[in-house]
Design a protein around this motif. Structure first.
Motif, PDB file in Angstrom:
ATOM      1  N   VAL A 184       0.834  -1.197   0.000  1.00 51.50           N
ATOM      2  CA  VAL A 184       0.000   0.000   0.000  1.00 51.50           C
ATOM      3  C   VAL A 184       0.867   1.245   0.000  1.00 51.50           C
ATOM      4  O   VAL A 184       0.626   2.197  -0.738  1.00 51.50           O
ATOM      5  CB  VAL A 184      -0.951  -0.006   1.222  1.00 51.50           C
ATOM      6  N   LYS A 185       1.920   1.228   0.804  1.00 51.08           N
ATOM      7  CA  LYS A 185       2.812   2.381   0.921  1.00 51.08           C
ATOM      8  C   LYS A 185       4.151   1.883   1.442  1.00 51.08           C
ATOM      9  O   LYS A 185       4.197   1.000   2.299  1.00 51.08           O
ATOM     10  CB  LYS A 185       2.211   3.393   1.902  1.00 51.08           C
ATOM     11  N   HIS A 186       5.254   2.418   0.903  1.00 52.12           N
ATOM     12  CA  HIS A 186       6.582   2.016   1.363  1.00 52.12           C
ATOM     13  C   HIS A 186       7.496   3.235   1.391  1.00 52.12           C
ATOM     14  O   HIS A 186       7.495   4.045   0.459  1.00 52.12           O
ATOM     15  CB  HIS A 186       7.163   0.927   0.458  1.00 52.12           C
ATOM     16  N   ALA A 187       8.284   3.333   2.437  1.00 53.62           N
ATOM     17  CA  ALA A 187       9.176   4.477   2.623  1.00 53.62           C
ATOM     18  C   ALA A 187      10.150   4.646   1.458  1.00 53.62           C
ATOM     19  O   ALA A 187      10.492   5.775   1.074  1.00 53.62           O
ATOM     20  CB  ALA A 187       9.950   4.313   3.936  1.00 53.62           C
ATOM     21  N   PHE A 188      10.601   3.551   0.865  1.00 56.88           N
ATOM     22  CA  PHE A 188      11.562   3.599  -0.234  1.00 56.88           C
ATOM     23  C   PHE A 188      11.019   4.400  -1.419  1.00 56.88           C
ATOM     24  O   PHE A 188      11.758   5.102  -2.099  1.00 56.88           O
ATOM     25  CB  PHE A 188      11.909   2.170  -0.664  1.00 56.88           C
ATOM     26  N   GLN A 189       9.698   4.289  -1.636  1.00 57.87           N
ATOM     27  CA  GLN A 189       9.079   5.027  -2.741  1.00 57.87           C
ATOM     28  C   GLN A 189       9.127   6.539  -2.517  1.00 57.87           C
ATOM     29  O   GLN A 189       9.011   7.319  -3.465  1.00 57.87           O
ATOM     30  CB  GLN A 189       7.632   4.567  -2.912  1.00 57.87           C
ATOM     31  N   ALA A 190       9.278   6.933  -1.260  1.00 57.53           N
ATOM     32  CA  ALA A 190       9.376   8.358  -0.927  1.00 57.53           C
ATOM     33  C   ALA A 190      10.830   8.807  -0.840  1.00 57.53           C
ATOM     34  O   ALA A 190      11.106   9.917  -0.392  1.00 57.53           O
ATOM     35  CB  ALA A 190       8.656   8.642   0.391  1.00 57.53           C
ATOM     36  N   GLY A 191      11.758   7.937  -1.256  1.00 54.09           N
ATOM     37  CA  GLY A 191      13.165   8.303  -1.279  1.00 54.09           C
ATOM     38  C   GLY A 191      13.907   8.064   0.022  1.00 54.09           C
ATOM     39  O   GLY A 191      15.034   8.526   0.195  1.00 54.09           O
ATOM     40  N   ILE A 192      13.309   7.320   0.952  1.00 60.95           N
ATOM     41  CA  ILE A 192      13.964   7.015   2.223  1.00 60.95           C
ATOM     42  C   ILE A 192      14.791   5.745   2.062  1.00 60.95           C
ATOM     43  O   ILE A 192      14.300   4.729   1.578  1.00 60.95           O
ATOM     44  CB  ILE A 192      12.927   6.846   3.352  1.00 60.95           C
ATOM     45  N   LYS A 193      16.053   5.821   2.462  1.00 58.24           N
ATOM     46  CA  LYS A 193      16.953   4.686   2.308  1.00 58.24           C
ATOM     47  C   LYS A 193      16.465   3.484   3.100  1.00 58.24           C
ATOM     48  O   LYS A 193      15.850   3.636   4.151  1.00 58.24           O
ATOM     49  CB  LYS A 193      18.361   5.070   2.807  1.00 58.24           C
ATOM     50  N   ALA A 194      16.772   2.281   2.580  1.00 59.64           N
ATOM     51  CA  ALA A 194      16.477   1.052   3.317  1.00 59.64           C
ATOM     52  C   ALA A 194      17.246   1.070   4.640  1.00 59.64           C
ATOM     53  O   ALA A 194      18.427   1.440   4.681  1.00 59.64           O
ATOM     54  CB  ALA A 194      16.880  -0.160   2.493  1.00 59.64           C
ATOM     55  N   GLN A 195      16.576   0.697   5.707  1.00 60.57           N
ATOM     56  CA  GLN A 195      17.136   0.801   7.043  1.00 60.57           C
ATOM     57  C   GLN A 195      17.650  -0.536   7.545  1.00 60.57           C
ATOM     58  O   GLN A 195      16.927  -1.539   7.549  1.00 60.57           O
ATOM     59  CB  GLN A 195      16.067   1.325   8.009  1.00 60.57           C
ATOM     60  N   LYS A 196      18.918  -0.541   7.998  1.00 63.06           N
ATOM     61  CA  LYS A 196      19.490  -1.728   8.609  1.00 63.06           C
ATOM     62  C   LYS A 196      18.691  -2.067   9.869  1.00 63.06           C
ATOM     63  O   LYS A 196      18.385  -1.203  10.679  1.00 63.06           O
ATOM     64  CB  LYS A 196      20.947  -1.455   8.976  1.00 63.06           C
ATOM     65  N   GLY A 197      18.357  -3.323  10.026  1.00 58.75           N
ATOM     66  CA  GLY A 197      17.552  -3.723  11.171  1.00 58.75           C
ATOM     67  C   GLY A 197      16.059  -3.619  10.916  1.00 58.75           C
ATOM     68  O   GLY A 197      15.248  -4.068  11.734  1.00 58.75           O
ATOM     69  N   ILE A 198      15.665  -3.029   9.795  1.00 58.35           N
ATOM     70  CA  ILE A 198      14.254  -2.936   9.413  1.00 58.35           C
ATOM     71  C   ILE A 198      14.029  -3.695   8.107  1.00 58.35           C
ATOM     72  O   ILE A 198      13.202  -4.590   8.029  1.00 58.35           O
ATOM     73  CB  ILE A 198      13.807  -1.469   9.244  1.00 58.35           C
ATOM     74  N   GLU A 199      14.784  -3.335   7.081  1.00 60.49           N
ATOM     75  CA  GLU A 199      14.648  -4.030   5.782  1.00 60.49           C
ATOM     76  C   GLU A 199      15.525  -5.280   5.701  1.00 60.49           C
ATOM     77  O   GLU A 199      15.232  -6.183   4.936  1.00 60.49           O
ATOM     78  CB  GLU A 199      15.011  -3.098   4.622  1.00 60.49           C
ATOM     79  N   TRP A 200      16.628  -5.308   6.423  1.00 59.60           N
ATOM     80  CA  TRP A 200      17.499  -6.479   6.355  1.00 59.60           C
ATOM     81  C   TRP A 200      18.197  -6.692   7.669  1.00 59.60           C
ATOM     82  O   TRP A 200      18.184  -5.858   8.535  1.00 59.60           O
ATOM     83  CB  TRP A 200      18.510  -6.365   5.204  1.00 59.60           C
TER      84      TRP A 200
END
Length: 200
Positions: A184-200
């Motif tokens: 529905v919505k993802h931070a990456f689409q708004a230009g926010i970097k993937a976060q260590k401990g959240i995305e991987w």
């Protein structure tokens, strides 16, 4: 809350309890389940690894095979691969858009599948997680019939989870539980970097 509202609430909860109790009474078969977690939203692997931790918390042994992400550091592997009750294997080549070598990826998938097949024959493993396996199936690195047969013939109390986008209908038909996570919505689409401990 008035007495009338309390009574209505009590009656609704009693009706719900009767429905739940009836469902529990019907579910008498005791065996492992085959779960597929798919969809284009975030959380499929997180759910699979969460279930693995749940099983470990009950004292069970767990097997994990990671497809696709194998060359990439991830917190789940950092945590689990050194635990005594976890057997952990990785495909090792990483994301397909990084390797850009289909034959190399296919060979790596076939090699790690040998480990996966052994897990599916090990009655000591209460849960086996095949993370991102849908890609290996969709790219035809693995034979779907061989995979389905191995899962169908696993020890009766063993559960299996497959995660990944694009689960085909044959997986949906074969599994006991199928869940689809919608994006529905993802931070990456708004230009926010993937976060260590959240995305991987």
């Amino acid at each position: 809350m008035t007495e009338e509202k309390r009574q209505r609430h009590k009656e609704r909860m009693q009706q719900r309890k009767e429905i739940v109790d009836a469902g529990i009474a019907r579910a008498q078969e005791d065996k492992g389940v085959f779960i597929v977690l798919s969809g284009d939203g975030k959380g499929k692997s997180s759910s699979g690894f969460g279930t693995a931790l749940r099983a470990l918390g009950h004292g069970y042994k767990v097997g994990v095979v990671q497809f696709i992400k194998g060359a990439w550091e991830c917190g789940e592997r950092n945590m689990l691969e050194h635990m005594p009750d976890v057997e952990f294997h990785v495909m090792g080549t990483g994301f397909t858009w990084e390797t850009q070598d289909d034959e190399k990826d296919k060979q790596a998938a076939e090699q790690v599948w040998e480990k996966a097949k052994a897990m599916l024959q090990n009655p000591e493993l209460h849960l086996v997680l095949f993370d991102e396996m849908t890609y290996a199936l969709n790219y035809k690195w693995l034979d779907k019939n061989e995979v389905l047969e191995a899962i169908a013939n696993r020890p009766v109390q063993q559960s299996v989870i497959i995660t990944g986008r694009g689960a085909k209908k044959y997986l949906q038909d074969a599994c006991d539980t199928y869940s689809e996570i919608k994006a529905v919505k993802h931070a990456f689409q708004a230009g926010i970097k993937a976060q260590k401990g959240i995305e991987w």
